[in-house]
Design a protein around this motif. Structure first.
Motif, PDB file in Angstrom:
ATOM      1  N   THR A 256      -9.937 -29.258  87.132  1.00 29.01           N
ATOM      2  CA  THR A 256     -10.254 -28.240  86.132  1.00 29.01           C
ATOM      3  C   THR A 256     -10.698 -26.990  86.880  1.00 29.01           C
ATOM      4  O   THR A 256     -11.559 -27.061  87.763  1.00 29.01           O
ATOM      5  N   LEU A 270      -7.859 -23.730  83.645  1.00 32.08           N
ATOM      6  CA  LEU A 270      -6.680 -24.468  84.072  1.00 32.08           C
ATOM      7  C   LEU A 270      -7.008 -25.955  84.101  1.00 32.08           C
ATOM      8  O   LEU A 270      -8.048 -26.351  84.638  1.00 32.08           O
ATOM      9  N   ARG A 271      -6.103 -26.773  83.546  1.00 34.86           N
ATOM     10  CA  ARG A 271      -6.313 -28.222  83.566  1.00 34.86           C
ATOM     11  C   ARG A 271      -5.027 -28.897  84.067  1.00 34.86           C
ATOM     12  O   ARG A 271      -3.950 -28.678  83.508  1.00 34.86           O
ATOM     13  N   SER A 272      -5.153 -29.711  85.101  1.00 36.77           N
ATOM     14  CA  SER A 272      -3.992 -30.436  85.598  1.00 36.77           C
ATOM     15  C   SER A 272      -3.617 -31.530  84.611  1.00 36.77           C
ATOM     16  O   SER A 272      -4.468 -32.098  83.928  1.00 36.77           O
ATOM     17  N   THR A 273      -2.317 -31.833  84.546  1.00 37.98           N
ATOM     18  CA  THR A 273      -1.842 -32.866  83.629  1.00 37.98           C
ATOM     19  C   THR A 273      -1.126 -34.006  84.346  1.00 37.98           C
ATOM     20  O   THR A 273      -1.215 -35.155  83.915  1.00 37.98           O
ATOM     21  N   HIS A 304       0.402 -29.939  90.938  1.00 35.39           N
ATOM     22  CA  HIS A 304       0.326 -30.583  89.633  1.00 35.39           C
ATOM     23  C   HIS A 304       1.110 -29.816  88.576  1.00 35.39           C
ATOM     24  O   HIS A 304       1.259 -28.587  88.674  1.00 35.39           O
ATOM     25  N   ALA A 306       0.356 -28.426  84.990  1.00 34.16           N
ATOM     26  CA  ALA A 306      -0.943 -28.029  84.453  1.00 34.16           C
ATOM     27  C   ALA A 306      -0.770 -27.154  83.227  1.00 34.16           C
ATOM     28  O   ALA A 306       0.340 -26.684  82.925  1.00 34.16           O
TER      29      ALA A 306
END
Length: 328
Positions: A256, A270-273, A304, A306
């Motif tokens: 995050t 930003l959030r990695s998925t 990633h 994201a």
């Protein structure tokens, strides 16, 4: 095996910086006598089927010899084994041809003329071809230069948002052609990589209606810069700082990133998925690793899928890189 690891170290540590040059020579390296000199032209594609592709042409004095050229490619196809070839060549095997606006490194090349940019990498019996629907147009967002003592790093974006046609053919595979979104940059540095940054965050949304790139660096001294976001159709927007947190370790890491504007308020998250690749070339070098760490450090990069979130706006999906100077 040890030789391959050394090549990976050289290839990885060449991804960031450059001085402004005339548009007609935007793919021409400007070598330095510095032992820490490294210069890279990086071309990225995010293809319609989710394939990530990268071609990088680099010149460096880091490691044995001077004026070494390196061509490397990365192809990450959903459900397929990664293909990450690279080739190191001597100073006589790379060069810039002004008459054709072409940079060549061994059997790899990049040419920008006539409104298009074409990149080709022929490595280990395979091939990658990228064609951008634009000619390189170098731009250095505010804050893109970093100084450490008398050494300098500079970054510029050469293709921020461009439609892309890509042909990918790993060894012993059929050729696959498809479209996608493209990005390219040029970096040049005389700062020892170990001293350049504590961590980097890069985000690139190259497909879809909302296209955007973000670059954020935290120095070894705790200072931030460059930090900027750039939405297609607008000018680059300078940001203040970022925080980085994660859950899990190594291949199970989830990230995050909170990015803050000039007023100190949180501007985006930003959030990695999903993880595409973890790269840590110095980790497996053993005794050799202890020899190279003072110069190159021990960088670890996570790539990633994201999502970028901004208040009042639709989330944007893209590619996020997190690079750390060693794992905590």
């Amino acid at each position: 095996m040890r030789r391959e690891a050394r090549l990976q170290v050289l290839g990885l540590l060449l991804s960031l910086a450059l001085p402004t040059v005339a548009a007609g020579a935007a793919l021409e390296p400007t070598p330095s006598p510095s032992d820490h000199y490294g210069e890279s032209f990086t071309f990225i594609g995010d293809l319609e089927d989710g394939t990530f592709v990268l071609v990088q042409l680099s010149v460096t004095n880091i490691g044995p010899g001077t004026g070494t050229g390196i061509c490397r490619a990365t192809v990450l196809r959903p459900g397929q084994r990664p293909w990450t070839p690279q080739k190191k060549v001597g100073s006589k095997e790379w060069g810039y041809e002004a008459a054709t606006s072409t940079l060549r490194v061994g059997a790899c090349s990049a040419r920008s003329a006539g409104g298009v940019t074409k990149v080709e990498a022929v490595l280990e019996g395979g091939r990658v071809e990228l064609e951008y629907a634009a000619q390189v147009a170098p731009q250095s967002p505010e804050g893109s230069e970093v100084e450490v003592g008398t050494a300098r790093y500079r970054h510029e974006v050469t293709l921020a948002f461009s439609p892309l046609k890509a042909t990918v053919q790993p060894p012993k595979s059929t050729s696959v052609a498809q479209a996608g979104g493209g990005y390219a940059d040029h970096t040049r540095s005389t700062i020892a990589p170990a001293k350049l940054a504590r961590r980097w965050v890069r985000f690139r949304a190259l497909r879809g209606e909302d296209r955007l790139v973000l670059l954020a660096r935290e120095g070894q001294d705790g200072e931030f810069g460059p930090v900027y976001s750039w939405a297609e159709g607008n000018s680059p927007h300078r940001m203040e700082s970022f925080t980085l947190s994660r859950q899990g370790a190594k291949e199970k890491s989830a990230w995050t990133v909170d990015v803050f504007g000039g007023d100190g308020a949180k501007a985006m998250v930003l959030r990695s998925t999903s993880l595409l690749q973890r790269s840590a070339p110095v980790e497996g070098l053993g005794v050799l690793g202890g020899l190279v760490k003072p110069v190159v450090g021990s960088p670890v990069t996570y790539l990633h899928r994201a999502v970028l979130e901004r208040e009042g706006k639709t989330p944007v999906a893209g590619l996020m890189e997190v690079t750390l100077e060693g794992e905590p």
